[in-house]
Design a protein around this motif. Structure first.
Motif, PDB file in Angstrom:
ATOM      1  N   THR A   1       0.825  -1.103  -0.109  1.00  0.00           N
ATOM      2  CA  THR A   1      -0.035  -0.060  -0.008  1.00  0.00           C
ATOM      3  C   THR A   1       0.866   1.214  -0.134  1.00  0.00           C
ATOM      4  O   THR A   1       1.910   1.539   0.808  1.00  0.00           O
ATOM      5  CB  THR A   1      -0.715  -0.083   1.210  1.00  0.00           C
ATOM      6  OG1 THR A   1      -1.553  -1.016   1.282  1.00  0.00           O
ATOM      7  CG2 THR A   1      -2.097   1.252   1.087  1.00  0.00           C
ATOM      8  N   VAL A   2       0.731   2.125  -0.898  1.00  0.00           N
ATOM      9  CA  VAL A   2       1.559   3.347  -0.941  1.00  0.00           C
ATOM     10  C   VAL A   2       0.838   4.297  -0.210  1.00  0.00           C
ATOM     11  O   VAL A   2      -0.684   4.633  -0.438  1.00  0.00           O
ATOM     12  CB  VAL A   2       1.479   4.057  -2.534  1.00  0.00           C
ATOM     13  CG1 VAL A   2       2.203   5.125  -2.548  1.00  0.00           C
ATOM     14  CG2 VAL A   2       2.377   2.897  -3.363  1.00  0.00           C
ATOM     15  N   THR A   3       1.546   4.937   0.768  1.00  0.00           N
ATOM     16  CA  THR A   3       0.680   5.737   1.683  1.00  0.00           C
ATOM     17  C   THR A   3       1.101   7.339   1.442  1.00  0.00           C
ATOM     18  O   THR A   3       0.635   8.252   2.034  1.00  0.00           O
ATOM     19  CB  THR A   3       1.000   5.578   3.068  1.00  0.00           C
ATOM     20  OG1 THR A   3       2.328   5.578   3.349  1.00  0.00           O
ATOM     21  CG2 THR A   3       0.533   4.055   3.526  1.00  0.00           C
ATOM     22  N   GLY A   4       1.860   7.639   0.312  1.00  0.00           N
ATOM     23  CA  GLY A   4       2.443   8.939   0.134  1.00  0.00           C
ATOM     24  C   GLY A   4       3.815   8.753  -0.336  1.00  0.00           C
ATOM     25  O   GLY A   4       4.375   7.890  -1.139  1.00  0.00           O
ATOM     26  N   THR A   5       4.712  10.194  -0.172  1.00  0.00           N
ATOM     27  CA  THR A   5       6.010  10.212  -0.617  1.00  0.00           C
ATOM     28  C   THR A   5       6.860  10.674   0.678  1.00  0.00           C
ATOM     29  O   THR A   5       6.367  11.345   1.555  1.00  0.00           O
ATOM     30  CB  THR A   5       6.323  10.842  -1.841  1.00  0.00           C
ATOM     31  OG1 THR A   5       5.736  12.254  -1.533  1.00  0.00           O
ATOM     32  CG2 THR A   5       5.395  10.475  -2.874  1.00  0.00           C
ATOM     33  N   ALA A   6       8.198  10.106   0.516  1.00  0.00           N
ATOM     34  CA  ALA A   6       8.945  10.595   1.712  1.00  0.00           C
ATOM     35  C   ALA A   6      10.483  10.809   1.315  1.00  0.00           C
ATOM     36  O   ALA A   6      10.778   9.946  -0.070  1.00  0.00           O
ATOM     37  CB  ALA A   6       8.971   9.667   2.772  1.00  0.00           C
TER      38      ALA A   6
END
Length: 794
Positions: free
Chosen positions: A316-321
């Motif tokens: 699951t991709v939850t955003g970027t970092a």
């Protein structure tokens, strides 16, 4: 790069009980068409065995028995057809399958991967790695139902995978060299291949699936643990968070930006996706999956360490970092141990290591960084870019360094600072020993082929270290120059470039020595297995090339070996040989009688002086020590009236020894015992000469495939007044090397001389090959300049 390995729960052992077999016989009635099997089912299908990147050497089909009694499968068969094919190949089954156990059917395979577990039955069917049809049939007659057989009454179970034109309801997923189709629950058959099977890690001979255990919430460092295998191996994990650092062709690495305080636990991990991953670098992800340990195949096979990874993952991709800053290896960061690879294990480090010590053991140090995003500031190159596009580097401060920038392999120092750059993710440039790489070279740490690998994502820039090919000084008129040169499987098919390059080396780098011992001379048609054993054409081409390069005319002496009896490439008939100049005072004493199987012996003339019964002659060819190995060649020479005995050798290779970075520590040198026997054989021959004349001029040289500090060398040297002088041991430590393997500079080639030659010897290892990516041979030649003296002068 990592493929994958499925950890499976073993459910029992294979048991055959006659009364139970009879009791279960009633279950063998053929099932109605398309009815789900309630007893024996196909649990796994794999067709990529032995292919590039394959974890196992063979294709296989796995069965299990879901009934309560053993089932006799004698008279049954596994059958295979291509995805659209109508011709079925048959492997006959035997024996019984106990309740709840796996029954392994091994099929055709190849060279890559680790060996299979012991199968119940071995067949020869070459299955497709990507798509095909497999049937479990209750007879042993090839199916005649054409391309659609899943409903045939003789078919007990059926799996179509990939683009198969026939299956139970719908096909199982398409596969690859690194994935199999495995039943998600071995005890369940819904007659729908797409529902019952999932692509995952090949796991022959064991069972997986069944009721799922609740997943465990974990961090990456929990999964990696302070050990070589994960403490959560075989467990389902969830809510594993991190940032994608690197994408590969069949998975990705991600790293926790919030590490724990323990440097022994890695913060990076590989997620196997089989196909190209859909995530992007800098994606913040949460992953659930199975924790598995994959043991890469290829060179080393079962002696390799495993790599920890997540398989059958839900991502699951939850955003970027931001990608975490690379952990620096070397000064200012994590400094690797300086001498020890592993010193507290005796056997398999995955099970017997008494401690996990990244601060003191190189094996544990690199394991503690597995899967992490690393950087090395201006890494220093210790060996040339190999044909596999691997490049050995060390951080600043590593040692002991050679005079030209390599790093020296020693008895008590295997150089745990080394790591190989590999071209899995980007091109690796040509570089030579002594070069540097600019800036901070970053990459992710992996393991394969018996080595830890740093996989850069950007091609490094090479900074020239200025190392040039060496030349030696020509001998004076009163010096006899004797050299050894491994010419690396030389045969006429190598072409003008190789013969010309070797000729230039002989003339310009070695200054045209008087006597030249050659190793790895092949027959006149090379690796063609024709029965040809003559090397006259090979040696004729080399000597003609030397003249063309401006050198002198050389003659040669050698003895053709018994066909295919002395190792090397099949059909190549590798052997050793002498070249000697015809324009100098050196003369070959040609004494007939030497054959491939006739030993030369030491005889005396009427003055009691030693000579060879045959020159050239082979030493002790019937000795079992020389089985599948080049038999040494002895030659008797005259130099200004003085007799000189020269023995050229090529001892057994180290192929088959445990790797330095393997799971078995300390590494077992399984080939050493044979070299010890070979050294004893040659030493015994030298003793025969010296027993007749303790002042005899003796030179023993060649590729001994062992180190200057080895027991092999000790045996050859001997002791007391007849001890030979091992010339590599006379060099300063930083100059003792003739070969570079995986970035370790080491002695394999040696020249030894009798005691009386000591005052007049001048010895030089001519570094012109081993440190360079564009090699004419993988060995450096070496030469000694001697002044053989009459007995009354000694």
């Amino acid at each position: 790069m990592s493929a994958l390995y499925r950890s499976r729960r073993r459910l029992g052992a294979l048991v055959v009980t006659s009364s139970l077999v009879l009791a279960g016989a009633a279950a063998l009635i053929a099932r109605p068409a398309d009815a789900a099997s309630t007893d024996v089912v196909i649990t796994e299908v794999y067709g990529g065995g032995g292919n590039s990147g394959a974890p196992y050497t063979n294709d296989f089909v796995e069965l299990t028995n879901n009934s309560s009694a053993p089932i006799d499968v004698s008279g049954w068969s596994i059958q295979y057809a291509s995805a659209a094919g109508s011709t079925w190949q048959v492997t006959k089954l035997t024996g019984s399958i106990a309740p709840g156990t796996a029954y392994l059917v091994q099929e055709s395979g190849g060279a890559n991967g680790q060996p299979m577990p012991t199968p119940a039955v071995t067949g020869t069917i070459p299955m497709s790695a990507t798509a095909g049809k497999v049937a479990l049939v209750t007879n042993q007659t090839a199916l005649a139902c054409g391309a659609t057989c899943h409903a045939d009454t003789a078919v007990k179970d059926y799996v179509g995978y990939g683009t198969a034109g026939d299956s139970e309801t719908a096909p199982a997923p398409g596969l690859s060299n690194t994935t199999s189709a495995a039943r998600t629950d071995p005890a369940q058959d819904t007659d729908n291949n797409s529902v019952d099977f999932a692509a995952g890690n090949p796991s022959p001979g064991t069972l997986t699936g069944g009721p799922a255990e609740p997943p465990v919430d974990a961090k990456i460092h929990d999964i990696q643990g302070a050990a070589h295998r994960s403490p959560l191996e075989g467990k389902l994990v969830a809510n594993v968070t991190g940032v994608v650092t690197v994408k590969g062709s069949n998975g990705f690495w991600f790293q926790d930006p919030q590490p724990d305080a323990d440097p022994a636990t890695s913060e990076g991990l590989f997620v196997f996706t089989s196909a190209a991953p859909t995530v992007a670098v800098v994606d913040a992800v949460t992953v659930a999956g199975s924790v598995a340990e994959f043991r890469p195949g290829g060179s080393g096979g079962t002696t390799n360490l495993t790599t920890t990874e997540l398989t059958n993952a839900k991502i699951t991709v939850t955003g970027t970092a931001a990608v975490p800053a690379p952990t620096i290896v070397g000064p200012g960061g994590r400094v690797p141990p300086s001498t020890v690879i592993e010193d507290d294990a005796s056997g398999d480090v995955e099970t017997t290591s008494t401690a996990f010590d990244p601060a003191s053991d190189g094996l544990d140090f690199w394991e503690s960084l597995e899967g992490m995003w690393l950087g090395i500031d201006q890494p220093q190159v210790t060996g040339p870019t190999s044909s596999f596009r691997e490049l050995s580097v060390v951080p600043a401060g590593a040692g002991v360094r050679t005079v030209r920038g390599g790093i020296l392999l020693q008895k008590t120092d295997s150089n745990p600072e080394r790591v190989l750059l590999d071209d899995v993710l980007t091109a690796i440039p040509d570089a030579k020993t002594g070069d540097k790489l600019a800036g901070v070279v970053t990459g992710v740490l992996d393991y394969s082929f018996g080595n830890f690998k740093l996989l850069p994502t950007t091609t490094p820039t090479v900074v020239d270290g200025g190392v040039k090919r060496e030349t030696t000084k020509a001998s004076s008129p009163v010096q006899l120059s004797v050299a050894t040169f491994n010419v690396e499987n030389l045969d006429p098919s190598d072409g003008d470039a190789k013969f010309g390059g070797l000729a230039q080396a002989v003339v310009h780098n070695l200054a045209s020595p008087d006597i030249l011992g050659l190793e790895e001379v092949q027959d006149d048609d090379g690796a063609v297995n024709s029965g040809t054993t003559s090397a006259e054409k090979t040696l004729g081409l080399l000597t003609a090339a030397i003249v063309k390069a401006g050198g002198p005319q050389y003659a040669w002496k050698q003895i053709d070996p018994v066909n295919n009896a002395e190792g090397g490439e099949p059909g190549g008939n590798i052997r050793v040989a002498f070249l000697y100049r015809t324009d100098k005072a050196v003369k070959f004493v040609d004494t007939p009688g030497g054959t491939s199987t006739t030993p030369t012996t030491v005889v005396t003339d009427r003055r009691g002086k030693p000579h060879l019964s045959a020159s050239p002659g082979r030493i002790d060819p019937a000795n079992p020590a020389w089985a599948a190995t080049r038999v040494p060649l002895a030659g008797e020479f005259k130099w200004h009236g003085q007799t000189v005995f020269v023995v050229v050798n090529h001892f057994s290779s180290k192929g088959g020894d445990n790797p330095l970075w393997g799971r078995f520590q300390p590494p077992v040198q399984v080939t050493a015992a044979k070299r010890h026997q070979q050294a004893a054989s040659v030493r015994g021959f030298v003793d025969q000469i010296l027993a007749k004349d303790k002042g005899a001029n003796v030179v023993v040289l060649g590729d001994l495939n062992d180190f200057d500090w080895s027991e092999t060398a000790d045996i050859l040297v001997g002791s007391g007044k007849t001890a030979l002088i091992d010339l590599p041991r006379t060099l300063p430590l930083k100059e003792r090397y003739s070969y570079v393997f995986e970035g370790n500079s080491q002695i394999l080639d040696q020249i030894l001389i009798s005691q009386n030659l000591r005052p007049a010897s001048a010895y030089d290892v001519v570094h012109m090959n081993a440190e360079f990516p564009d090699q004419i041979s993988d060995h450096d030649p070496q030469v000694v300049k001697l002044i053989p003296l009459p007995s009354w002068v000694r």
